[in-house]
Design a protein around this motif. Structure first.
Motif, mmCIF file in Angstrom:
data_model
loop_
_atom_site.group_PDB
_atom_site.id
_atom_site.type_symbol
_atom_site.label_atom_id
_atom_site.label_comp_id
_atom_site.label_asym_id
_atom_site.label_seq_id
_atom_site.Cartn_x
_atom_site.Cartn_y
_atom_site.Cartn_z
ATOM 1 N N TRP A 173 -0.203 68.881 60.218
ATOM 2 C CA TRP A 173 -0.606 68.912 58.810
ATOM 3 C C TRP A 173 0.214 69.920 57.993
ATOM 4 O O TRP A 173 -0.110 70.207 56.851
ATOM 5 C CB TRP A 173 -2.102 69.211 58.674
ATOM 6 C CG TRP A 173 -2.946 68.118 59.244
ATOM 7 C CD1 TRP A 173 -3.205 66.914 58.665
ATOM 8 C CD2 TRP A 173 -3.607 68.097 60.516
ATOM 9 N NE1 TRP A 173 -3.988 66.150 59.500
ATOM 10 C CE2 TRP A 173 -4.249 66.845 60.629
ATOM 11 C CE3 TRP A 173 -3.717 69.007 61.563
ATOM 12 C CZ2 TRP A 173 -4.988 66.493 61.767
ATOM 13 C CZ3 TRP A 173 -4.456 68.651 62.687
ATOM 14 C CH2 TRP A 173 -5.077 67.409 62.778
ATOM 15 N N CYS A 174 1.239 70.479 58.609
ATOM 16 C CA CYS A 174 2.049 71.504 57.935
ATOM 17 C C CYS A 174 3.511 71.061 57.883
ATOM 18 O O CYS A 174 3.977 70.379 58.782
ATOM 19 C CB CYS A 174 1.965 72.824 58.695
ATOM 20 S SG CYS A 174 0.284 73.466 58.829
ATOM 21 N N ASP A 175 4.215 71.444 56.843
ATOM 22 C CA ASP A 175 5.651 71.149 56.759
ATOM 23 C C ASP A 175 6.413 72.245 57.495
ATOM 24 O O ASP A 175 6.982 73.149 56.876
ATOM 25 C CB ASP A 175 6.086 71.081 55.291
ATOM 26 C CG ASP A 175 5.291 70.036 54.524
ATOM 27 O OD1 ASP A 175 5.055 68.960 55.091
ATOM 28 O OD2 ASP A 175 4.902 70.310 53.379
ATOM 29 N N PHE A 176 6.379 72.162 58.805
ATOM 30 C CA PHE A 176 6.906 73.251 59.626
ATOM 31 C C PHE A 176 7.529 72.629 60.854
ATOM 32 O O PHE A 176 6.876 71.850 61.555
ATOM 33 C CB PHE A 176 5.747 74.167 60.022
ATOM 34 C CG PHE A 176 6.134 75.427 60.763
ATOM 35 C CD1 PHE A 176 6.287 76.615 60.081
ATOM 36 C CD2 PHE A 176 6.318 75.433 62.152
ATOM 37 C CE1 PHE A 176 6.610 77.796 60.755
ATOM 38 C CE2 PHE A 176 6.644 76.610 62.824
ATOM 39 C CZ PHE A 176 6.785 77.790 62.120
ATOM 40 N N ASP A 177 8.789 72.958 61.133
ATOM 41 C CA ASP A 177 9.461 72.394 62.288
ATOM 42 C C ASP A 177 9.682 73.471 63.345
ATOM 43 O O ASP A 177 10.335 74.492 63.091
ATOM 44 C CB ASP A 177 10.803 71.787 61.853
ATOM 45 C CG ASP A 177 11.488 71.089 63.002
ATOM 46 O OD1 ASP A 177 10.921 70.140 63.570
ATOM 47 O OD2 ASP A 177 12.598 71.545 63.376
#
Lengths: 226, 226
Positions: A173-177
């Motif tokens: 649910w996060c824009d995190f890679d």
């Protein structure tokens, strides 16, 4: 402004002297020590709660819980079974320094301690500049914070030995890679040991517990070489 | 240590003088100004991206994007359509001060500006102490950070006029209670205006945009009373 800089240098070198004394005292007792740093809300206290619950019957863990205000964190750690938990309220200061630690240390029975953990104030900038006499800094980052944080706050990642990536249960649910944050962190500091965990689900924590045990045993072995 | 404190007081009063000059300059042009503060990763840049996309054709928005390192945020704001975006890299400093703003202001055409937004360094402690000449501080908190943050970092919430609670789209996966955080924040500062938003889904942002428009119109009305 140059007078301010000179003054800061003096304060920092005084801090380094005190930190060296603390480091020697902990070394002499074979205590493994960590300084936990992160943004507010990355989950330092949650990770320590989990760590206490898992390891409190194996190792004797002492904690110093730093906060700008409130003893909330210290209370949580006591509730998690911490036998030696000391709150350290800075009353406004944005970081802990060696003088504050020196004042709390007499309240801890170092002869009954295998591991000392200092939970710093939630701040990804200022605590980087203050040695507390610890063996290593452990920086936490949660997946809600953005994967460019190591590049934006490089000093903290450069001076830490370990990076714990927390809250991986909400990664989707996060824009995190994950690969990007690891690449960014290793670009700043190629020696970082990295853990990926969720303090909510427990995912990844076994590796963290194992690694902690290794550090404590190494420390004791250095004190009593067979 | 008392010399250090004296020196800090001197630096802060110098800062207050510069901030008062800046405030007057912005006042004279009828510009509404905000200082955005939060932990690293609460979503300051995301909220500003959204705000630019929505309001760039209605109001002329100038932005100063502060960071310890990198111009990532400034680049994101330019990509979001910012016409006047100035990066301000502190190179290590944990906060912006009025001197830094004074140096950047000449690069902004104040005659072509309705609203000036300063995005501070991600730090919930130090920026609280530095007036930048803004009309108000806006503090962001994300639902991943814990609902006791206002109690643990009271200075920032006391000195802010607005609290934006961000990332409400992931509320159900976080141990965070909206009513508790609002109660805690209002206990520190009963005058806070509070918004609940998600910069990812857009939920709650309409109220924020409306409120911003009101502030700009009020500012212009004060300059040209009919």
């Amino acid at each position: 402004m140059s007078k301010t800089i000179e003054m800061q240098k003096k304060v920092l070198s005084e801090n380094d002297r005190l930190a060296a004394d603390l480091r020697r005292a902990l070394q002499d007792k074979g205590i493994f020590s960590m300084n936990f740093v992160s943004s507010p809300g990355s989950g330092k206290t949650s990770l320590l709660e989990r760590t206490l619950q898992q390891l409190r019957d194996t190792w004797r863990i002492a904690l110093i819980a730093g906060d700008v205000q409130t003893e909330n964190d210290a209370q949580r750690l006591i509730a998690a079974g911490g036998q030696q938990v000391k709150p350290l309220v800075t009353g406004g200061s944005c970081h802990l320094d060696a003088r504050m630690i020196e004042r709390v240390i007499p309240e801890i029975d170092l002869d009954e301690t295998d591991m000392l953990i200092v939970e710093n104030v939630g701040n990804l900038v200022c605590p980087a500049g203050y040695d507390l006499g610890e063996d290593m800094k452990v920086v936490l980052i949660s997946v809600t914070e953005g994967d460019d944080k190591p590049l934006k706050y490089p000093a903290m990642f450069r001076r830490s030995s370990v990076m714990v990536i927390n809250k991986i249960d909400i990664l989707e649910w996060c824009d995190f890679d994950l690969e990007t944050v690891k690449k960014n962190a290793l670009q700043i500091n190629g020696d970082l040991t990295i853990f990926e965990v969720s303090c909510r689900t427990g995912e990844g924590l076994d590796k963290w517990y194992d690694w902690l045990g290794q550090q404590v045993r190494k420390k004791k072995a250095a004190l009593n070489p067979s």
